[in-house]
Write an enzyme that holds these catalytic residues in place. Sequence first.
Site, mmCIF file in Angstrom:
data_model
loop_
_atom_site.group_PDB
_atom_site.id
_atom_site.type_symbol
_atom_site.label_atom_id
_atom_site.label_comp_id
_atom_site.label_asym_id
_atom_site.label_seq_id
_atom_site.Cartn_x
_atom_site.Cartn_y
_atom_site.Cartn_z
ATOM 1 C CB VAL A 139 24.308 17.711 16.321
ATOM 2 C CG1 VAL A 139 23.959 18.683 17.438
ATOM 3 C CG2 VAL A 139 25.792 17.740 16.036
ATOM 4 C CB CYS A 140 20.443 15.425 20.040
ATOM 5 S SG CYS A 140 18.754 15.204 20.604
ATOM 6 C CG PHE A 141 19.493 20.481 20.840
ATOM 7 C CD1 PHE A 141 18.582 21.428 21.246
ATOM 8 C CD2 PHE A 141 19.836 19.470 21.720
ATOM 9 C CE1 PHE A 141 18.030 21.389 22.513
ATOM 10 C CE2 PHE A 141 19.286 19.420 22.984
ATOM 11 C CZ PHE A 141 18.381 20.384 23.377
#
Length: 274
Positions: free
Chosen positions: A144-146
Site C-alpha cells: 500500500v503506497c500511503f
Amino acid sequence: MRRWRLIRTPPRSGAWNMAVDEALLEAVAAGLSAPVLRLYRWRPAAVSLGYGQRGPRQVNLAACRRHGIDVVRRITGGRAVLHDRELTYAVVAPEQGGPFPGGILENYRVISGPLLALFNHLGIDGRLVPGKTRAGAGPLASSVCFTAPSSYEILCEGRKLTGGAQKRQGGAFLQHGSLPLDLDLELLWELLHPEGGQDRAAGLTALEHSVGWINRWYHPTLDIATLEALFLEMFAAGLDLQLVADELTPVEMQRADALIAERYGRDSWNLAGR
C-alpha cells in the site's frame, strides 16, 4: 513567468487516466507540447498498481469486482493506491530547466513545495519526509503506497498525506500524485489486502497510524472544487507559472486511445505485467 498548459479532464476510468498521462509524457518528450499540469478524477474509483507490481499478489481482485472498482497498472513505480475521493494531479515537464534542477529527488522536492504550502494554508501541519522509509507501518506497507512515505512527501502527525510517483522518458518526466480528501480505511484494507495475509484488526490499526487525508484534520470538511482552486493557486505561485487552460489535442487523444488498446485496457498489462 513560464507558460504551462493546464488540462482539467472530467472523471474517467483508470485505463483512460493512465493512458492520457503517458500520451502527455510522450508529447512533452518529443517537443510537441509545452509543460503540462493536469488535474483529474476517477470514475469508477480505481486501484492503481505500481509498475513493478503484479495484481493478484497486491490487490484483492474479488473485492474490487464486488465494489465495482477498476484495477490499472501505472508506468510509474511505487505501490498500490486507491483513487476515490481525491484530487489527482500530473506534472509533465522537461527533466531540466524552468523550475526543475534535474535530479529525481530534487524535482520531487520542487513539486512538494506547493503541496506543503497548500496544507499549511488549510491549517494542516504538513512536514516533508527527509528519507524514503520509516518503521511502524507493518506488513501492509509492502503493497500500500500511503503506508510508506518516500523522499519529499508530506506527513501530518506521522501519517502520510500525499502519494507521488515519477517516470522519466526522452528528457522529460511525469510525476502524478494524489491528494485524498476522504478515505475509507475499511474499504482500503479490503481492496489492498490479499487473502491469507495479515490479521484484519492489526492491519486496520496499522492504516490508522499510517494514512492521512485532508478532511481528517480540516473542519468543516473541504470540497473538491475548493481543493482544486487552492491547488492551482499554490502551484502557479510556488513555481512562478502562468497556467493556460487547454485541452488534449487530437493527436494526444488518438495516442491515449491506442495505449488503452495496447496496455491499460488489458488484463495482461494490468495484472500480469506483460
